[in-house]
Scaffold this motif. Structure first.
Motif, short mmCIF file in Angstrom:
data_model
loop_
_atom_site.label_atom_id
_atom_site.label_comp_id
_atom_site.label_asym_id
_atom_site.label_seq_id
_atom_site.Cartn_x
_atom_site.Cartn_y
_atom_site.Cartn_z
N TYR A 1 -35.70 25.15 -59.56
CA TYR A 1 -36.41 26.03 -58.83
C TYR A 1 -37.58 26.34 -59.42
CZ TYR A 1 -31.33 26.29 -57.69
OH TYR A 1 -30.03 25.85 -57.24
N ASP A 2 -38.00 25.86 -60.59
CA ASP A 2 -39.33 26.00 -61.15
C ASP A 2 -40.52 25.68 -60.44
OD1 ASP A 2 -37.77 27.02 -63.34
OD2 ASP A 2 -38.46 25.36 -64.79
N ALA A 3 -40.23 24.49 -59.27
CA ALA A 3 -41.13 23.69 -58.44
C ALA A 3 -41.83 25.01 -57.54
CB ALA A 3 -40.33 22.99 -57.75
N ALA A 4 -41.23 26.02 -57.39
CA ALA A 4 -41.83 27.02 -56.47
C ALA A 4 -42.86 27.77 -57.32
CB ALA A 4 -40.87 28.46 -56.07
N LEU A 5 -43.13 27.48 -58.56
CA LEU A 5 -44.11 28.28 -59.32
C LEU A 5 -45.46 27.53 -59.12
CD1 LEU A 5 -42.22 28.87 -62.68
CD2 LEU A 5 -42.84 30.64 -60.69
N ALA A 6 -45.64 26.19 -58.76
CA ALA A 6 -46.73 25.43 -58.73
C ALA A 6 -46.62 24.53 -57.51
CB ALA A 6 -47.13 24.78 -60.23
N PRO A 7 -46.46 25.06 -56.35
CA PRO A 7 -46.35 23.87 -55.14
C PRO A 7 -47.55 23.13 -54.88
CG PRO A 7 -46.71 26.25 -54.31
CD PRO A 7 -46.62 26.46 -55.82
N ASP A 8 -48.81 23.56 -55.56
CA ASP A 8 -49.84 22.73 -55.14
C ASP A 8 -50.14 21.52 -56.44
OD1 ASP A 8 -50.51 24.64 -57.17
OD2 ASP A 8 -52.29 25.32 -56.28
N ALA A 9 -49.27 21.67 -57.52
CA ALA A 9 -49.54 20.85 -58.59
C ALA A 9 -49.82 19.24 -57.97
CB ALA A 9 -48.14 20.81 -59.30
N ARG A 10 -50.33 18.60 -58.83
CA ARG A 10 -50.58 17.03 -58.73
C ARG A 10 -49.51 16.33 -58.28
NH1 ARG A 10 -54.40 13.04 -61.92
NH2 ARG A 10 -54.02 11.04 -60.72
N LEU B 1 -33.52 16.12 -54.01
CA LEU B 1 -33.21 17.39 -54.48
C LEU B 1 -31.82 17.69 -54.01
CD1 LEU B 1 -36.03 19.99 -53.62
CD2 LEU B 1 -35.08 19.28 -56.05
N PRO B 2 -30.74 17.95 -54.81
CA PRO B 2 -29.49 18.59 -54.41
C PRO B 2 -29.41 19.86 -54.21
CG PRO B 2 -29.49 18.13 -56.99
CD PRO B 2 -30.81 17.78 -56.07
N VAL B 3 -30.34 20.54 -54.21
CA VAL B 3 -30.35 22.17 -53.89
C VAL B 3 -31.57 22.25 -53.09
CG1 VAL B 3 -29.47 22.59 -56.08
CG2 VAL B 3 -31.85 22.59 -55.99
N THR B 4 -31.73 23.49 -52.73
CA THR B 4 -33.07 23.98 -51.81
C THR B 4 -33.72 25.06 -52.81
OG1 THR B 4 -31.85 24.16 -49.80
CG2 THR B 4 -33.58 25.46 -50.02
N VAL B 5 -35.26 24.66 -52.71
CA VAL B 5 -36.14 25.33 -53.68
C VAL B 5 -36.73 26.17 -52.78
CG1 VAL B 5 -37.99 25.29 -55.13
CG2 VAL B 5 -36.16 23.49 -55.40
N MET C 1 -39.57 26.39 -49.99
CA MET C 1 -40.55 25.87 -50.25
C MET C 1 -40.48 24.34 -50.50
SD MET C 1 -42.50 28.36 -51.60
CE MET C 1 -43.77 27.76 -52.53
N PHE C 2 -39.05 23.88 -50.83
CA PHE C 2 -38.87 22.38 -50.68
C PHE C 2 -37.24 22.23 -50.15
CE2 PHE C 2 -41.74 23.06 -54.16
CZ PHE C 2 -43.16 22.28 -53.71
N PRO C 3 -37.10 21.60 -49.25
CA PRO C 3 -35.81 21.68 -48.80
C PRO C 3 -34.81 20.63 -49.32
CG PRO C 3 -37.46 21.33 -46.92
CD PRO C 3 -38.15 21.22 -48.41
N TYR C 4 -33.54 20.99 -49.31
CA TYR C 4 -32.54 20.32 -49.66
C TYR C 4 -32.76 18.69 -49.44
CZ TYR C 4 -27.55 18.52 -50.23
OH TYR C 4 -26.33 17.86 -50.80
N GLY C 5 -32.70 17.85 -50.23
CA GLY C 5 -32.96 16.50 -49.70
C GLY C 5 -34.23 16.05 -49.87
N THR C 6 -35.24 16.76 -50.39
CA THR C 6 -36.39 16.29 -50.59
C THR C 6 -36.83 15.39 -51.63
OG1 THR C 6 -37.57 18.38 -49.82
CG2 THR C 6 -38.74 16.86 -51.43
N LEU D 1 -39.14 13.20 -57.42
CA LEU D 1 -40.40 13.44 -57.20
C LEU D 1 -40.47 14.34 -56.10
CD1 LEU D 1 -43.35 13.28 -57.98
CD2 LEU D 1 -43.41 11.11 -56.08
N ILE D 2 -40.57 15.56 -56.44
CA ILE D 2 -40.65 16.85 -55.40
C ILE D 2 -41.71 17.16 -54.62
CG2 ILE D 2 -40.17 19.55 -55.27
CD1 ILE D 2 -38.53 19.07 -57.91
N ALA D 3 -43.02 16.95 -55.31
CA ALA D 3 -44.27 17.24 -54.40
C ALA D 3 -45.10 16.25 -55.11
CB ALA D 3 -44.57 18.54 -54.68
N ARG D 4 -46.18 15.86 -54.39
CA ARG D 4 -47.49 15.26 -54.89
C ARG D 4 -48.57 15.46 -54.37
NH1 ARG D 4 -48.51 10.82 -52.23
NH2 ARG D 4 -46.74 9.65 -51.34
N SER D 5 -50.01 15.64 -54.95
CA SER D 5 -51.08 15.88 -53.73
C SER D 5 -51.83 14.52 -53.81
CB SER D 5 -51.87 17.04 -54.59
OG SER D 5 -52.40 16.52 -56.08
N THR D 6 -51.72 13.57 -54.54
CA THR D 6 -52.31 12.23 -54.32
C THR D 6 -51.50 11.08 -54.18
OG1 THR D 6 -52.93 12.11 -56.57
CG2 THR D 6 -54.37 13.27 -55.27
#
Length: 624
Positions: free
Chosen positions: A562-571, A600-604, A614-619, A459-464
């Motif tokens: 790396y697609d995560a950079a396209l919608a960093p504000d996604a739910r 994450l095993p890479v940096t986005v 956008m999202f650091p290694y280890g997120t 889970l790279i990002a979440r808004s709620t």
């Protein structure tokens, strides 16, 4: 190495192969009878791979034995040992008409067995479905064992009566040549996202165990590249990550895990493809790294593979001016193959080229490529376009003294040593029918793959807070995957969601995007599956349009993250790193509340400004 793959279906075939005890020391071939193999339900606990029961596996490691074999080999026999070739068809002696026509056009003989005997081959490679294979070579485990036995019988009843090394690319993820009911790996990046090298050993052990049962004794895996370039079209999620030390640990563990089941390992793609952008299958790929960068970033995973006793290293066709100022492709470069891999890194095993039909090598003829690759220091040559021309060129070079007898004998000796060490000379056959059925796609193996995938799902990002889906959710599932998306949709429906599906593909057009926007109206959430959207304007436009609808968006990334950079504000942004079945199951489970465990095993980074992280290694986030 070609990266296309397809899911495979089961078929029932029956073949009984009988070969007497022959000069290479092999036992008689067992008959492999057709039997149905059903995939067992996926459970949650990991288990050790099953060792297939293989008859008469008593390796003799004597150098004298290799010398005796070589003493009866002609020049043609020795040249043939250098080549690993593909073929079309699922039966060694009775291929379907389309496959027979393909073989006839390429080799002048219609059957796979005939190819082996005519050219005295040292090895073959199994593929899935692609442009030159109307059907995958292995349709199901039993048939795969039958095919292997048929090919070995051909090798052992004709000169030089030396078993083949039967090989394939069973990396996992996007490069999976043998699909269900075999246990499919989620791929290296999913494993890397667990941050536990022991998982690489477990997954590789399962792959090695199952391949050996089917008579496949060399796997071109693991990928040992460090994916430092997020725009890498060759590697991406095929790698364990973008940092050298962790990748080295995972590579060593994978080598050890697979070799435990006496399946030979070929780490790839030396000197390291991680910094390039292009895929050499389709175009020239150049790395502008310095020699010091290669030595500190790219060489350590190969050193780790060598220390873990990798049987083989595959050389890539990339151009690395920092290692060879002549800009010769690495696979054809003596300074790289002999100077660095053989001498500097001290590798004494079999060096094999990546496929010689790659577009990156299109300027040379088959004969030129065979000569250049062998002179560079490679032992085995993969998939020449014109095999007869390649063999004739090498024979002429030996006869003229351009290639010395010692140089040829050194390579043949290494090839035979690999076959001896991995037990191929003593018993090249597939396992018994009962052992194939008990080994390939066993519940324990499926459990291992699912457990590791669960641990890597990120889970790279979440808004709620809380999972984005629940029973009764009205969901639009859209994006990549003509077969993957419906499978994920079915799992969501089983979990209680009301799902509308819309496959828009890897490069959506305006009509696809308009349909997706219309379908999103009134939905509780839109789940968009992406696959390397960073390189697809169509997918990027789809994501932007869906973000504009105001409906909560969940991104499910089925490749490198790396697609995560396209919608960093996604739910929510979830990465499962591939589209294999364990990833589909893990994705849906996490969408409905199972805690994600991966990191994450890479940096986005920002796709247009790589200085912005956008999202650091280890997120790696959790729902709670």
């Amino acid at each position: 190495m070609r990266t296309s793959a397809r899911s495979l279906t089961s078929a029932g075939l029956t073949l009984a192969v009988v070969a007497g005890t022959l000069a290479a020391g092999a036992v008689s071939a067992p008959a492999v009878a057709a039997r149905a193999t059903a995939a067992a339900p996926v459970a949650t606990a990991a288990a050790a791979p099953i060792t297939p029961t293989v008859r008469g596996d008593k390796p003799d490691r004597s150098a004298r034995r290799i010398a005796r074999i070589m003493s009866r080999m002609t020049l043609t026999d020795k040249i043939g040992q250098l080549f690993v070739m593909e073929f079309a068809g699922q039966d060694a002696n009775n291929p379907d008409a389309a496959s027979a026509a393909i073989n006839q056009a390429k080799y002048g003989v219609s059957t796979p067995a005939g190819i082996v005997t005519r050219y005295h081959l040292g090895g073959v490679i199994y593929f899935g479905t692609n442009a030159t294979h109307p059907t995958p070579n292995v349709a199901n485990p039993t048939q795969g064992g039958e095919l292997s036995n048929g090919l070995q019988a051909a090798a052992l009843t004709s000169a030089p009566r030396v078993p083949l090394i039967i090989s394939t690319d069973q990396e996992g993820g996007v490069v999976t040549r043998i699909g269900p009911p075999a246990a499919t790996s989620p791929g290296n990046m999913t494993v890397g996202a667990t941050f536990d090298p022991a998982n690489a050993s477990k997954v590789a052990g399962v792959l090695g165990s199952e391949l050996r049962a089917m008579g496949i004794r060399l796997n071109y895996a693991p990928v040992a590249d460090v994916n430092t370039n997020p725009f890498n079209a060759a590697d991406g999620a095929r790698t364990f990550g973008d940092r050298t030390k962790p990748v080295s640990k995972f590579v060593a563990a994978a080598v050890t895990g697979q070799r435990a089941y006496r399946t030979a390992v070929s780490a790839k793609h030396f000197p390291g493809l991680g910094s390039v952008s292009a895929n050499t299958d389709f175009s020239v790929a150049i790395s502008n790294q310095t020699r010091r960068q290669f030595e500190t970033i790219d060489f350590p995973p190969f050193r780790a593979a060598i220390a873990a006793k990798a049987d083989s290293i595959m050389t890539s066709h990339m151009i690395a001016p920092g290692l060879d100022a002549s800009k010769t492709p690495a696979s054809l470069s003596k300074p790289i193959v002999t100077g660095i891999l053989r001498k500097q890194l001290g590798f004494n095993g079999v060096i094999i080229t990546d496929t010689l039909d790659a577009k990156a090598l299109a300027q040379w003829t088959s004969g030129q490529l065979a000569y250049k690759a062998f002179k560079a220091g490679n032992d085995m040559l993969m998939m020449s376009i014109n095999l007869q021309e390649a063999m004739d060129t090498l024979k002429a070079a030996v006869r003229s003294g351009k290639i010395t007898a010692k140089r040829l004998n050194d390579s043949v000796r290494r090839i035979l040593a690999l076959k001896l060490d991995r037990g191929v000379l003593d018993n090249p056959w597939a396992a018994s029918p009962e052992s194939i059925a008990a080994t390939v796609g066993s519940a324990a193996h499926l459990n291992t793959m699912q457990t590791v995938t669960n641990q890597g799902t990120t889970l790279i990002a979440r808004s709620t807070a809380g999972a984005p889906l629940h029973p009764g959710s009205n969901v639009l599932l859209v994006g990549f995957g003509a077969s993957t998306l419906p499978a994920v949709g079915a799992l969501m429906t089983s979990a209680g969601a009301n799902v509308q599906q819309l496959v828009t593909g890897s490069n959506p057009q305006l009509a696809d995007i308009s349909a997706a926007v219309t379908a999103a109206a009134g939905k509780d959430v839109v789940v968009v599956q992406t696959y390397n959207a960073w390189s697809s304007i169509g997918q990027q436009n789809l994501i932007a349009a869906l973000r504009g609808t105001g409906v909560p968006l969940v991104m499910a990334i089925m490749a490198a993250p790396y697609d995560a950079a396209l919608a960093p504000d996604a739910r929510a942004i979830l990465a499962v790193y591939s589209y294999q079945r364990p990833c589909q199951v893990a994705l849906v489970n996490v969408l409905f509340g199972q805690e994600p465990l991966g990191r994450l095993p890479v940096t986005v980074r920002n796709l247009t400004d790589q200085s912005i992280v956008m999202f650091p290694y280890g997120t790696g986030l959790r729902w709670n």
